[in-house]
Design a protein around this motif. Structure first.
Motif, PDB file in Angstrom:
ATOM      1  N   UNK A  65       0.809  -1.228   0.000  1.00 39.29           N
ATOM      2  CA  UNK A  65       0.000   0.000   0.000  1.00 39.29           C
ATOM      3  C   UNK A  65       0.842   1.277   0.000  1.00 39.29           C
ATOM      4  N   UNK A  66       0.627   2.078  -1.014  1.00 36.92           N
ATOM      5  CA  UNK A  66       1.302   3.370  -1.166  1.00 36.92           C
ATOM      6  C   UNK A  66       0.255   4.464  -0.982  1.00 36.92           C
ATOM      7  N   UNK A  67       0.501   5.351  -0.048  1.00 36.09           N
ATOM      8  CA  UNK A  67      -0.474   6.414   0.222  1.00 36.09           C
ATOM      9  C   UNK A  67       0.061   7.813  -0.050  1.00 36.09           C
ATOM     10  N   UNK A  68       1.362   7.914  -0.330  1.00 40.99           N
ATOM     11  CA  UNK A  68       1.943   9.217  -0.630  1.00 40.99           C
ATOM     12  C   UNK A  68       1.412   9.713  -1.974  1.00 40.99           C
ATOM     13  N   UNK A  69       0.824  10.891  -1.973  1.00 41.78           N
ATOM     14  CA  UNK A  69       0.142  11.381  -3.173  1.00 41.78           C
ATOM     15  C   UNK A  69       1.081  11.616  -4.348  1.00 41.78           C
ATOM     16  N   UNK A  70       2.295  12.068  -4.093  1.00 46.50           N
ATOM     17  CA  UNK A  70       3.229  12.280  -5.199  1.00 46.50           C
ATOM     18  C   UNK A  70       3.755  10.954  -5.745  1.00 46.50           C
ATOM     19  N   UNK A  71       3.931   9.985  -4.886  1.00 45.89           N
ATOM     20  CA  UNK A  71       4.356   8.654  -5.339  1.00 45.89           C
ATOM     21  C   UNK A  71       3.244   8.013  -6.167  1.00 45.89           C
ATOM     22  N   UNK A  72       2.002   8.207  -5.742  1.00 46.38           N
ATOM     23  CA  UNK A  72       0.867   7.701  -6.515  1.00 46.38           C
ATOM     24  C   UNK A  72       0.785   8.388  -7.871  1.00 46.38           C
ATOM     25  N   UNK A  73       1.042   9.697  -7.876  1.00 48.68           N
ATOM     26  CA  UNK A  73       1.044  10.430  -9.145  1.00 48.68           C
ATOM     27  C   UNK A  73       2.134   9.879 -10.070  1.00 48.68           C
ATOM     28  N   UNK A  74       3.316   9.657  -9.525  1.00 52.63           N
ATOM     29  CA  UNK A  74       4.396   9.072 -10.326  1.00 52.63           C
ATOM     30  C   UNK A  74       3.957   7.749 -10.930  1.00 52.63           C
ATOM     31  N   UNK A  75       3.350   6.892 -10.124  1.00 52.84           N
ATOM     32  CA  UNK A  75       2.990   5.561 -10.602  1.00 52.84           C
ATOM     33  C   UNK A  75       1.879   5.590 -11.651  1.00 52.84           C
ATOM     34  N   UNK A  76       0.916   6.494 -11.522  1.00 49.92           N
ATOM     35  CA  UNK A  76      -0.127   6.549 -12.554  1.00 49.92           C
ATOM     36  C   UNK A  76       0.491   7.033 -13.860  1.00 49.92           C
ATOM     37  N   UNK A  77       1.451   7.939 -13.772  1.00 52.63           N
ATOM     38  CA  UNK A  77       2.146   8.397 -14.985  1.00 52.63           C
ATOM     39  C   UNK A  77       2.976   7.275 -15.602  1.00 52.63           C
ATOM     40  N   UNK A  78       3.720   6.549 -14.786  1.00 53.03           N
ATOM     41  CA  UNK A  78       4.557   5.472 -15.302  1.00 53.03           C
ATOM     42  C   UNK A  78       3.718   4.331 -15.864  1.00 53.03           C
ATOM     43  N   UNK A  79       2.614   4.022 -15.217  1.00 55.27           N
ATOM     44  CA  UNK A  79       1.733   2.974 -15.754  1.00 55.27           C
ATOM     45  C   UNK A  79       1.209   3.390 -17.124  1.00 55.27           C
ATOM     46  N   UNK A  80       0.931   4.665 -17.308  1.00 56.73           N
ATOM     47  CA  UNK A  80       0.507   5.157 -18.616  1.00 56.73           C
ATOM     48  C   UNK A  80       1.597   5.018 -19.664  1.00 56.73           C
TER      49      UNK A  80
END
Length: 190
Positions: free
Chosen positions: A31-46
């Motif tokens: 579980x990742x809850x850091x908002x900037x880390x989540x933003x990074x991951x949604x970008x990388x998944x894209x």
């Protein structure tokens, strides 16, 4: 197929590549809850769309360097000249639509922030703020998308995000631990 190493059993999608093993054991499904880390991951998944995750994973440090550690406040200042230079850089995927998506998504992220909508709370709301623990025995049982990933995709698109289809969102949910899809025998399941 199970990947074994020193009597450890991992999910079958993990290759013998040390980068992949480290990613699986230390990040994927946690579980990742850091908002900037989540933003990074949604970008990388894209960025992964149409490619393998290992391709993006091996380029992740370059993405971090070239996109200011995924700081949306800095990303939005990239110019057309910067984009053209990024298109020449073999350290990342040279796809103009995907590069522009990161910039666009940074703008969308900041719009959410200005509307006092926390990205982490927004993302986690799709699983009622608790990880979904699945009980898969075989890699072939794991879906590529879900009802929740469709809902997340629709909500992100409504906010203007790009490269966030239901399959991309499901991979994001798996990676960031919103969904725990480690197979029941996997050492990282817990």
């Amino acid at each position: 197929m199970k990947v074994k190493e020193e009597n450890f059993i991992r999910c079958g999608w993990v290759s013998q590549d040390p980068i992949y093993i480290k990613y699986h054991d230390e990040e994927w499904g946690k579980p990742e809850r850091d908002k900037l880390r989540l933003f990074e991951m949604i970008c990388l998944e894209g960025q992964q769309a149409g490619l393998s995750w290992i391709t993006i994973l091996k380029k992740r440090q370059s993405y971090r360097k070239l996109f200011f550690n995924f700081d949306p406040h800095k990303i939005i200042n990239l110019t057309e000249n910067d984009i053209n230079n990024l298109m020449l850089n073999s350290e990342i995927v040279r796809h103009k639509g995907k590069i522009n998506a990161i910039i666009n998504n940074a703008k969308c992220y900041l719009k959410m922030e200005s509307d006092e909508e926390d990205f982490s709370k927004f993302v986690w709301s799709f699983v009622n703020y608790n990880p979904i623990l699945n009980h898969w025995k075989h890699a072939g049982d794991i879906p590529a998308e879900s009802v929740k990933s469709h809902e997340l995709s629709k909500a992100l698109k409504k906010r203007g995000f790009k490269f966030v289809g239901a399959k991309t969102c499901y991979a994001f949910m798996q990676a960031c631990g919103l969904v725990n899809d480690h197979l029941i025998y996997c050492l990282s399941r817990k």
